[in-house]
Motif scaffolding. Structure first.
Motif, PDB file in Angstrom:
ATOM      1  N   THR A 101       0.872  -1.223   0.056  1.00 25.65           N
ATOM      2  CA  THR A 101       0.069  -0.122  -0.074  1.00 25.65           C
ATOM      3  C   THR A 101       0.849   1.086  -0.078  1.00 25.65           C
ATOM      4  O   THR A 101       2.092   1.223   0.422  1.00 25.65           O
ATOM      5  CB  THR A 101      -0.796  -0.163   1.348  1.00 25.65           C
ATOM      6  OG1 THR A 101      -1.918   1.096   0.950  1.00 25.65           O
ATOM      7  CG2 THR A 101      -0.284   0.169   2.501  1.00 25.65           C
ATOM      8  N   THR A 102       0.425   2.335  -0.412  1.00 20.04           N
ATOM      9  CA  THR A 102       1.272   3.593  -0.407  1.00 20.04           C
ATOM     10  C   THR A 102       0.486   4.697   0.261  1.00 20.04           C
ATOM     11  O   THR A 102      -0.695   4.824   0.481  1.00 20.04           O
ATOM     12  CB  THR A 102       1.462   3.975  -1.914  1.00 20.04           C
ATOM     13  OG1 THR A 102       0.126   4.223  -2.598  1.00 20.04           O
ATOM     14  CG2 THR A 102       2.214   3.034  -2.681  1.00 20.04           C
ATOM     15  N   PHE A 103       1.030   5.669   0.879  1.00 18.83           N
ATOM     16  CA  PHE A 103       0.547   6.714   1.653  1.00 18.83           C
ATOM     17  C   PHE A 103       1.567   8.024   1.357  1.00 18.83           C
ATOM     18  O   PHE A 103       2.634   7.934   0.960  1.00 18.83           O
ATOM     19  CB  PHE A 103       0.221   6.511   2.814  1.00 18.83           C
ATOM     20  CG  PHE A 103       1.958   5.985   3.694  1.00 18.83           C
ATOM     21  CD1 PHE A 103       2.364   7.051   4.364  1.00 18.83           C
ATOM     22  CD2 PHE A 103       2.487   5.113   3.699  1.00 18.83           C
ATOM     23  CE1 PHE A 103       3.514   7.136   5.073  1.00 18.83           C
ATOM     24  CE2 PHE A 103       3.782   4.601   4.334  1.00 18.83           C
ATOM     25  CZ  PHE A 103       4.238   5.714   5.088  1.00 18.83           C
ATOM     26  N   ASP A 123       3.084  -4.282   8.650  1.00 22.46           N
ATOM     27  CA  ASP A 123       4.208  -5.166   9.105  1.00 22.46           C
ATOM     28  C   ASP A 123       5.704  -4.207   8.982  1.00 22.46           C
ATOM     29  O   ASP A 123       6.531  -4.101  10.084  1.00 22.46           O
ATOM     30  CB  ASP A 123       4.400  -6.540   8.540  1.00 22.46           C
ATOM     31  CG  ASP A 123       3.374  -7.284   8.956  1.00 22.46           C
ATOM     32  OD1 ASP A 123       2.964  -7.326  10.185  1.00 22.46           O
ATOM     33  OD2 ASP A 123       2.585  -7.820   7.784  1.00 22.46           O
ATOM     34  N   LEU A 124       5.635  -3.415   7.787  1.00 21.62           N
ATOM     35  CA  LEU A 124       6.829  -2.784   7.561  1.00 21.62           C
ATOM     36  C   LEU A 124       6.543  -1.779   6.816  1.00 21.62           C
ATOM     37  O   LEU A 124       5.563  -1.299   5.880  1.00 21.62           O
ATOM     38  CB  LEU A 124       7.536  -3.771   6.494  1.00 21.62           C
ATOM     39  CG  LEU A 124       8.846  -3.194   6.057  1.00 21.62           C
ATOM     40  CD1 LEU A 124       9.957  -2.884   7.089  1.00 21.62           C
ATOM     41  CD2 LEU A 124       9.595  -4.144   4.860  1.00 21.62           C
ATOM     42  N   MET A 125       7.247  -0.329   7.173  1.00 15.48           N
ATOM     43  CA  MET A 125       6.933   0.597   6.615  1.00 15.48           C
ATOM     44  C   MET A 125       8.295   1.415   6.144  1.00 15.48           C
ATOM     45  O   MET A 125       9.308   1.360   6.625  1.00 15.48           O
ATOM     46  CB  MET A 125       6.497   2.012   7.672  1.00 15.48           C
ATOM     47  CG  MET A 125       5.931   3.337   7.039  1.00 15.48           C
ATOM     48  SD  MET A 125       5.430   4.182   8.330  1.00 15.48           S
ATOM     49  CE  MET A 125       4.045   3.290   9.036  1.00 15.48           C
ATOM     50  N   LEU A 126       8.176   1.702   4.704  1.00 14.19           N
ATOM     51  CA  LEU A 126       9.261   2.103   3.964  1.00 14.19           C
ATOM     52  C   LEU A 126       9.001   3.812   3.716  1.00 14.19           C
ATOM     53  O   LEU A 126       8.092   4.236   3.114  1.00 14.19           O
ATOM     54  CB  LEU A 126       9.364   1.418   2.605  1.00 14.19           C
ATOM     55  CG  LEU A 126       9.506  -0.004   2.678  1.00 14.19           C
ATOM     56  CD1 LEU A 126       9.656  -0.593   1.287  1.00 14.19           C
ATOM     57  CD2 LEU A 126      10.786  -0.568   3.600  1.00 14.19           C
ATOM     58  N   ASP A 127      10.129   4.336   3.757  1.00 12.41           N
ATOM     59  CA  ASP A 127      10.303   5.695   3.506  1.00 12.41           C
ATOM     60  C   ASP A 127      11.125   6.118   2.234  1.00 12.41           C
ATOM     61  O   ASP A 127      12.412   5.820   2.223  1.00 12.41           O
ATOM     62  CB  ASP A 127      11.153   6.482   4.708  1.00 12.41           C
ATOM     63  CG  ASP A 127      10.876   8.081   4.474  1.00 12.41           C
ATOM     64  OD1 ASP A 127      10.638   8.455   3.367  1.00 12.41           O
ATOM     65  OD2 ASP A 127      11.397   8.861   5.493  1.00 12.41           O
ATOM     66  N   VAL A 128      10.561   6.472   1.108  1.00 13.57           N
ATOM     67  CA  VAL A 128      11.233   6.742  -0.083  1.00 13.57           C
ATOM     68  C   VAL A 128      11.404   8.384  -0.615  1.00 13.57           C
ATOM     69  O   VAL A 128      11.411   8.581  -1.488  1.00 13.57           O
ATOM     70  CB  VAL A 128      10.645   5.858  -1.145  1.00 13.57           C
ATOM     71  CG1 VAL A 128      10.870   4.531  -1.076  1.00 13.57           C
ATOM     72  CG2 VAL A 128       8.909   6.272  -1.693  1.00 13.57           C
ATOM     73  N   TYR A 166       1.943 -10.599   4.599  1.00 17.16           N
ATOM     74  CA  TYR A 166       2.772  -9.714   5.090  1.00 17.16           C
ATOM     75  C   TYR A 166       2.481  -8.458   4.219  1.00 17.16           C
ATOM     76  O   TYR A 166       2.314  -8.379   3.162  1.00 17.16           O
ATOM     77  CB  TYR A 166       4.285 -10.072   4.904  1.00 17.16           C
ATOM     78  CG  TYR A 166       5.316  -9.366   5.467  1.00 17.16           C
ATOM     79  CD1 TYR A 166       5.521  -9.574   6.754  1.00 17.16           C
ATOM     80  CD2 TYR A 166       6.069  -8.240   4.910  1.00 17.16           C
ATOM     81  CE1 TYR A 166       6.439  -8.929   7.417  1.00 17.16           C
ATOM     82  CE2 TYR A 166       7.225  -7.771   5.432  1.00 17.16           C
ATOM     83  CZ  TYR A 166       7.519  -7.716   6.755  1.00 17.16           C
ATOM     84  OH  TYR A 166       8.332  -7.220   7.530  1.00 17.16           O
ATOM     85  N   SER A 167       2.195  -7.375   5.145  1.00 13.79           N
ATOM     86  CA  SER A 167       2.003  -6.083   4.817  1.00 13.79           C
ATOM     87  C   SER A 167       2.900  -4.962   4.690  1.00 13.79           C
ATOM     88  O   SER A 167       3.592  -4.809   5.748  1.00 13.79           O
ATOM     89  CB  SER A 167       0.606  -5.539   5.339  1.00 13.79           C
ATOM     90  OG  SER A 167       0.800  -5.491   6.823  1.00 13.79           O
ATOM     91  N   VAL A 168       3.290  -4.304   3.662  1.00 15.01           N
ATOM     92  CA  VAL A 168       4.382  -3.254   3.485  1.00 15.01           C
ATOM     93  C   VAL A 168       3.646  -2.091   3.037  1.00 15.01           C
ATOM     94  O   VAL A 168       2.846  -1.791   1.749  1.00 15.01           O
ATOM     95  CB  VAL A 168       5.412  -3.683   2.218  1.00 15.01           C
ATOM     96  CG1 VAL A 168       6.256  -2.597   2.277  1.00 15.01           C
ATOM     97  CG2 VAL A 168       5.980  -5.095   2.743  1.00 15.01           C
ATOM     98  N   ALA A 169       3.931  -1.015   3.755  1.00 15.68           N
ATOM     99  CA  ALA A 169       3.393   0.478   3.391  1.00 15.68           C
ATOM    100  C   ALA A 169       4.717   1.329   2.666  1.00 15.68           C
ATOM    101  O   ALA A 169       5.556   1.253   3.380  1.00 15.68           O
ATOM    102  CB  ALA A 169       2.697   1.271   4.381  1.00 15.68           C
ATOM    103  N   VAL A 170       4.637   1.995   1.691  1.00 16.38           N
ATOM    104  CA  VAL A 170       5.512   2.683   1.017  1.00 16.38           C
ATOM    105  C   VAL A 170       5.034   4.124   1.112  1.00 16.38           C
ATOM    106  O   VAL A 170       4.245   4.400   0.512  1.00 16.38           O
ATOM    107  CB  VAL A 170       5.671   2.171  -0.327  1.00 16.38           C
ATOM    108  CG1 VAL A 170       7.087   3.129  -1.061  1.00 16.38           C
ATOM    109  CG2 VAL A 170       6.203   0.792  -0.552  1.00 16.38           C
TER     110      VAL A 170
END
Length: 280
Positions: free
Chosen positions: A162-164, A175-180, A238-242
């Motif tokens: 998912t993106t935000f 579960d995991l948050m990424l900062d781009v 597994y959920s990842v937010a970008v």
């Protein structure tokens, strides 16, 4: 309609087996006396419940006298009845009980005596079992996989992306948050500003330059390793937010590329959350 009965010795993994089937879509009931199997079958069919699993063990010892008759009546009114009996070696059961610190349902001073009495008490259930599973050498994950395989369920892995935009607040249930935000920002290009990371021109802008491509490659490797470790631990998703600043350009481009590159892990984008909030 599949109707699964799980029984076995205390500490052999019945709760793990029951939970695995429940997570796979079975309606689960723990500690159900045999005389209520038929009622549960009728109720499930009336409510259009497609799959049922019940657990019956030493805790229902006061009702086991009706086991044989209850089982025969159930088979006459219900197709797809299967019985699984779980057991393990005494030393393994003893170790598991020492770790859990739970009292054995039979309550003897000696656990080894409890195990022997329980095996005798449940021998009629073991005798009607379609499958007996020795869990001595199985981990919880292995037992769950064994149960699902025995009932014909192949449960894959789901990597949810998912993106935000950070300015709209990060999500809390991932579960995991990424900062781009360190990638080039198309917002500052007047031509690209109204577009989104779904478009090729925006994606090219975001990943232009060797250092940006290198950053993405490392990011992708980290996501892959995190997801694979989750799968190895028995997780089915597994959920990842970008995230980027507004959730319109960089995060969207990265998530779409991850979806393509991690397709073997079942990667899919479930939501570009903040694109609707982007200024026209």
């Amino acid at each position: 309609m599949p109707f699964i009965i799980v029984s076995g010795l205390s500490g052999s993994g019945k709760s793990t087996a029951l939970r695995a089937l429940e997570d796979a879509g079975y309606f689960a009931t723990d500690n159900l006396p045999p005389e209520l199997w038929g009622a549960m079958s009728d109720l499930a069919q009336a409510r259009r419940i497609e799959r049922v699993v019940v657990s019956t063990d030493a805790r229902t010892r006061d009702f086991l006298a009706a086991l044989e008759s209850s089982y025969e009546r159930l088979k006459k009114r219900q197709d797809g009845v299967r019985v699984f009996f779980l057991e393990a070696g005494d030393e393994v059961l003893l170790r598991r009980y020492n770790l859990s610190r739970r009292a054995h349902p039979l309550g003897d001073p000696s656990l080894l005596l409890d195990f022997k009495r329980e095996a005798e008490l449940l021998s009629p259930l073991r005798s009607i079992a379609d499958t007996v599973i020795d869990t001595t050498a199985l981990s919880d994950v292995q037992l769950a996989e064994r149960m699902l395989g025995l009932v014909g369920i192949s449960q894959g892995f789901d990597l949810r992306l998912t993106t935000f935009g950070f300015k709209h607040a990060p999500p809390r249930d991932v579960d995991l948050m990424l900062d781009v935000r360190t990638l080039p920002n198309p917002y500052y290009d007047p031509e690209l500003r109204p577009r989104t990371g779904l478009e090729e021109a925006v994606s090219r802008y975001v990943f232009a330059g060797g250092e940006n491509e290198s950053f993405y490659q490392r990011l992708r490797g980290y996501v892959r390793e995190s997801a694979e470790r989750a799968r190895a631990a028995g997780r089915h998703s597994y959920s990842v937010a970008v995230g980027c600043t507004g959730g319109q350009h960089r995060s969207v481009a990265v998530a779409e590329r991850l979806k393509h590159d991690l397709n073997d892990l079942g990667a899919r984008v479930i939501d570009h959350r903040d694109i609707p909030l982007a200024a026209p």
